[in-house]
Design an enzyme around this catalytic site. Structure first.
Site: not given
Ligand code: GDP
Ligand code: IMO
Ligand code: MG
Length: 456
Positions: A12, A15, A39-40, A225
């Site tokens: 998170d 990416k 979850g991207h 991840q």
């Molecule tokens: P990922 O799993 O690495 O793709 O990241 P996620 O989408 O799960 O979580 C990142 C969250 O932060 C999302 O809601 C993005 O829209 C948001 N986000 C990404 N870059 C920034 C930033 O620079 N500032 C803020 N405030 N939010 C951001």
């Molecule tokens: P993105 O791509 C954050 C964590 C879960 C748990 C561990 C194992 O959005 O960054 P799993 O279901 O993979 O066997 O769970 O990994 N986890 C993540 N945490 N972002 C993710 O994906 C994750 N995918 C798995 O919370 O601790």
């Molecule tokens: Mg994510």
């Protein structure tokens, strides 16, 4: 050329947003590991897209590939494709023949085993990721290619399903239903195979990508991840079951390590830490019930650290994209990042979320750990040792909230000075240049310093 996007912390980090940011110059985006545990988020023109399985390039109409290192739940895949179509996108998704299939019994067993593990539970996303990779390593998995060959599919299921049923019923004492029934699974998954074949989605991933590269196209490799939840380099056993680290990009696509290594590897860094899941976290602020070890706040307590954690959680929207769980938050952890920089060989960094910290008087960073009376600068190799590390902090002066969109337009020098000091400290410690700075969730809220595709 290839650009590999890697999470440098606990997932998170943003990416998806970086994949989208550089996506204009890209022809193909390939995921190399993980499944619908990811979850991207991509935000563009006020529209928010949350993708679990379809590579983030779909938002820009790029070809998306799920590499052989991925585990694919066909139900999620088709649901996601259909949802994107409903939003007037035309996702062109290909799936590696060698990728493994998540079946309903994997999801069921994920939940059953998490309950059983108690303190060792990783707090998984419940998507069946671990059990599917277990079967891959145990040589009893079902691969995407098998879905297209009914005889092979039946043979695989007839071997494995009775074992899974026995595991659930006899070892874990659970009642089982159609998710453990060979006939039901055979019919359902044969149909998925037909749809995959009819839509021409199945590819030999390595060959497919190499041909595109040879034709002069740009390929992006999208990690899911993050490094600290990598099964080899992360905080085992509180990890996911695949390799988000850059080496996984080669194994998980079938491109040679020299091909991946000739390109760029960009480490995505969140300017603080967030974590869904269990295990130690030396720079944690406050805590979250059920995820933080020994977290037992006094009834009605509302101390400063807890308030700060709540503030960052709310400002940053730190609630799981997949599960909606509140994320644990903490200060940036430099030993964790130094470990990531070494394990991945970052050629550049994208540092996100500096807007979230704006307005704080001071911003702390866990610069080192104190471990058994000694100062250490990187993560120890066992999680038990990591749990004994105490972070030693450096403090930076905070920066004000500003009009971030105009900062993004004006460029790096428009970033408030104290934030630049913070960013440059991180880059110097990791010995990697800053390519981008996230100042908000939108594509337009990113300060672009370098575009890796124009470096070559
Ligand atoms: P990922 O799993 O690495 O793709 O990241 P996620 O989408 O799960 O979580 C990142 C969250 O932060 C999302 O809601 C993005 O829209 C948001 N986000 C990404 N870059 C920034 C930033 O620079 N500032 C803020 N405030 N939010 C951001
Ligand atoms: P993105 O791509 C954050 C964590 C879960 C748990 C561990 C194992 O959005 O960054 P799993 O279901 O993979 O066997 O769970 O990994 N986890 C993540 N945490 N972002 C993710 O994906 C994750 N995918 C798995 O919370 O601790
Ligand atoms: Mg994510």
């Amino acid at each position: 050329m290839t650009v590999t996007i890697v999470g440098s912390q606990l997932g998170d980090e943003g990416k998806g947003g970086v994949v989208d940011l550089y996506g204009d110059a890209v022809d193909v985006v390939a995921r190399y590991q993980g499944g619908d545990n990811a979850g991207h988020t991509v935000v563009h023109d006020g529209e928010k897209y949350k993708l679990s399985l379809v590579p983030s390039g779909a938002v820009r109409g790029k070809v998306g590939v799920l590499g052989n290192g991925c585990v694919v739940n066909p139900e999620t895949l088709f649901d996601e494709i259909d949802t994107l179509r409903d939003r007037d996108l035309e996702p062109d998704v290909r799936v590696a023949e060698r990728a493994h299939v998540i079946l309903p019994y994997h999801r069921a067993l994920d939940g059953i085993e998490e309950d059983e593990k108690e303190d060792l539970a990783a707090g998984t996303t419940g998507r069946g990721i671990g059990p599917t990779y277990e079967d891959k390593a145990g040589r009893r998995g079902v691969r995407v290619g098998d879905l297209l060959d009914p005889d092979v599919l039946r043979e695989r299921l007839e071997y494995v399903v009775p074992q899974k049923r026995a595991l659930a019923e006899d070892v874990f004492d659970k009642r089982t239903g159609e998710e453990f029934d060979v006939e039901h699974l055979y019919e359902t998954y044969r149909e998925y195979g037909e749809r995959l074949a009819n839509e021409g989605m199945v590819v030999d991933c390595g060959t497919f990508l190499q041909e595109r590269i040879d034709a002069g196209e740009n390929v992006m490799l999208e990690g899911a991840q993050g490094t600290s939840i990598d099964i080899d380099h992360g905080i085992y056993p509180y990890v996911t079951s695949s390799n988000p680290t850059a080496g996984g990009a080669s194994v998980g696509t079938g491109l040679g390590p020299t091909v991946v290594g000739q390109g760029e590897v960009i480490g995505i860094v969140k300017a603080y830490l967030s974590r869904v899941g269990t295990g130690p976290l030396p720079t944690e602020l406050g805590g979250v019930e059920g995820q933080t070890p020994d977290y037992d706040p006094e009834e009605g307590s509302d101390d400063e650290e807890e308030q700060l954690a709540t503030y960052i959680r709310d400002e940053g929207g730190e609630y799981g994209t997949v599960t909606g769980r509140p994320r644990r938050v903490g200060w940036l952890d430099m030993p964790m990042l130094r470990h990531a920089a070494r394990a991945n060989g970052f050629t550049g960094l994208a540092i996100n979320h500096i807007d979230v910290l704006a307005g704080l008087e001071e911003v702390n960073v866990g610069h080192a750990y104190e471990f058994d009376g000694e100062e250490i600068l990187t993560m120890p190799a066992t999680t038990e040792k990591w749990g004994r590390c105490e972070a030693t902090f450096r403090s930076f002066d905070g920066w004000p909230a500003v009009d971030w969109e105009s900062v993004a337009e004006d460029g790096y020098d428009a970033i408030p000075e104290n934030a630049r000091t913070y960013l440059e400290y991180v880059a110097a410690e990791l010995e990697a240049p800053i390519y981008a700075v996230g100042v908000g969730p939108g594509r337009e809220e990113t300060v672009v310093v370098e575009n890796p595709y124009s470096n070559n």
